[in-house]
Design a protein around this motif. Sequence first.
Motif, mmCIF file in Angstrom:
data_model
loop_
_atom_site.group_PDB
_atom_site.id
_atom_site.type_symbol
_atom_site.label_atom_id
_atom_site.label_comp_id
_atom_site.label_asym_id
_atom_site.label_seq_id
_atom_site.Cartn_x
_atom_site.Cartn_y
_atom_site.Cartn_z
ATOM 1 N N LYS A 246 1.675 0.766 9.531
ATOM 2 C CA LYS A 246 0.522 1.027 9.007
ATOM 3 C C LYS A 246 1.302 2.211 6.981
ATOM 4 N N LYS A 247 0.754 1.360 7.100
ATOM 5 C CA LYS A 247 2.219 1.758 5.189
ATOM 6 C C LYS A 247 3.191 2.638 4.992
ATOM 7 N N GLY A 248 4.027 1.612 5.666
ATOM 8 C CA GLY A 248 5.240 1.430 6.100
ATOM 9 C C GLY A 248 6.136 2.566 6.891
ATOM 10 N N GLU B 161 12.274 -8.021 23.317
ATOM 11 C CA GLU B 161 12.118 -8.188 21.529
ATOM 12 C C GLU B 161 12.793 -6.675 21.324
ATOM 13 N N ILE B 162 12.641 -6.253 20.779
ATOM 14 C CA ILE B 162 14.419 -5.562 20.255
ATOM 15 C C ILE B 162 13.138 -4.445 18.624
ATOM 16 N N ILE B 163 13.112 -4.001 18.046
ATOM 17 C CA ILE B 163 12.261 -3.882 16.660
ATOM 18 C C ILE B 163 13.764 -2.425 16.462
ATOM 19 N N ASN B 164 13.689 -2.566 14.825
ATOM 20 C CA ASN B 164 14.679 -1.310 14.249
ATOM 21 C C ASN B 164 12.532 -0.617 13.761
ATOM 22 N N ILE B 165 12.148 0.223 14.283
ATOM 23 C CA ILE B 165 11.491 1.659 13.651
ATOM 24 C C ILE B 165 11.907 2.508 12.142
ATOM 25 N N ILE B 166 12.787 2.186 11.827
ATOM 26 C CA ILE B 166 13.822 3.319 10.250
ATOM 27 C C ILE B 166 13.449 1.768 9.420
ATOM 28 N N SER B 167 13.152 1.662 8.515
ATOM 29 C CA SER B 167 12.476 0.946 7.728
ATOM 30 C C SER B 167 13.549 0.759 6.372
ATOM 31 N N HIS B 168 14.446 0.106 6.345
ATOM 32 C CA HIS B 168 15.337 0.108 5.211
ATOM 33 C C HIS B 168 15.713 -1.898 4.356
ATOM 34 N N LEU C 27 18.767 -10.763 15.296
ATOM 35 C CA LEU C 27 19.426 -10.507 14.662
ATOM 36 C C LEU C 27 18.576 -9.250 13.330
ATOM 37 N N LEU C 28 19.138 -8.578 12.745
ATOM 38 C CA LEU C 28 18.704 -7.203 12.805
ATOM 39 C C LEU C 28 18.801 -6.547 10.958
ATOM 40 N N SER C 29 18.305 -6.060 10.557
ATOM 41 C CA SER C 29 18.528 -4.694 9.667
ATOM 42 C C SER C 29 18.499 -3.262 9.900
#
Length: 416
Positions: free
Chosen positions: A9-11, A323-330, A355-357
């Motif tokens: 939500k909102k980034g 599933e693995i996600i990154n909580i920090i967006s860049h 495949l992750l950033s």
Amino acid sequence: MSKSMIYSKKGAFLIENVPVKKLADEYGTPAYVYSKKIIEDTFINFKKSFIKLNPLVCFAVKANSNIAILNLLAKQGAGFDIVSGGELKRVIAAKGDPKKLVFSGIGKSIEEIGLAISHDILAFNVESEGELYRIQSIAKSLNKKAAISIRVNPNVDAKTHPYISTGLKDNKFGVDEKKSIELYLLAKNLDSIVIKGIDCHIGSQITEINPFIDSAKKLVALIDHLKTLDINIEHFDIGGGLGINYKDELPPSFSDYADAINQVIGNRKLKIIVEPGRSLIAKAGVLLTSIEYIKEGNSKNFAIVDAAMNDLMRPSLYDAYHEIINIISHNLDKKEYDIVGPVCETGDFFGKNRLLSIKNKDLLAILDTGAYGMSMSSNYNTRPRSVEILVDNEKSHIIRERETFEHLISGESILP
Ligand code: LLP
């Protein structure tokens, strides 16, 4: 991709109304985090789907045995499926009702059986002749009656990972149909045993409906046959095993599952017990972990995180996908990484070629780890077990403290 309890939500990524990053900052990583709302909503949905059968839902404690979680379920009216004296004591510590307990497992000890009888549990799911005699003799010595079901192994292929398939004739669980009839006839003449029900459990992470239908059909045929022998079965415990979607599986919905069972039961007057574990709790938990190092090589890139196989064994043990996600967006380019822990084994991984950033110090969430995550954790490599956090709307609570080194060596001693 699996539907997650984390949403953006909102980034920012949130669990209920708490930013995930804030949880990691406050409690550190690795951390198991659960959502109270998802636990309660899932239980309520399960009950609703089964409205026609109105079963007693006995949560399989082995899936997640934290007493705060057991307490939430007990408050919703859940009973519990236990497999040890320890799990029985957990249910009591969690204010669960011992009269709503079924006790499964092939190796129940004398102490465990005595403890369960003294708490007047709903039923022992008896898995062998030796166990039946043992229960009779302990009940007699306590001047009590013990309620039992026989666990039938229907020889049905659950089409799941071989390590968690339990309903095939070569598996160690239950007895075959013919033997079950012998055991019921025997039980009928044991003065401290009361025949209550019949039970089966064919495996876990089952994603097709047919194995459930096939085994339920076999069991109701057996119930009908037992009636002709003057053995009256009050309850049918259909076990657990309903799978979830980790990656691209399409398991039956709660309603598909309930409707299928309902059809097999027909108009028989049977009380239904069901023992779900994973399907109630897997999606209500995540494991948060921070990246310690990024190690890029010619053939492989690794993200080395602060959680390890001792925290979450499923990938190592079953090659399970989370599933693995990154909580920090860049905006870094995505690359393929193996997400691995610090333990000295090649099997210590959480995901391969993801495949992750990502970059160093990022915060990852390993999804759908509410079931068989913390409950299967260990101290391998002298690693303290993770903290467990329960999120309730905009608040969060520690429901298990992170272990310390002192916890780990308490009970150990060196020679004088
Ligand atoms: N009832 C009995 C007698 C069981 O043995 C089990 C699970 C259940 C119910 C609950 O099954 P569920 O609804 O959770 O599938 N560690 C493995 C799963 C082992 C399941 C063992 N028995 C995993 O991480 O996939």
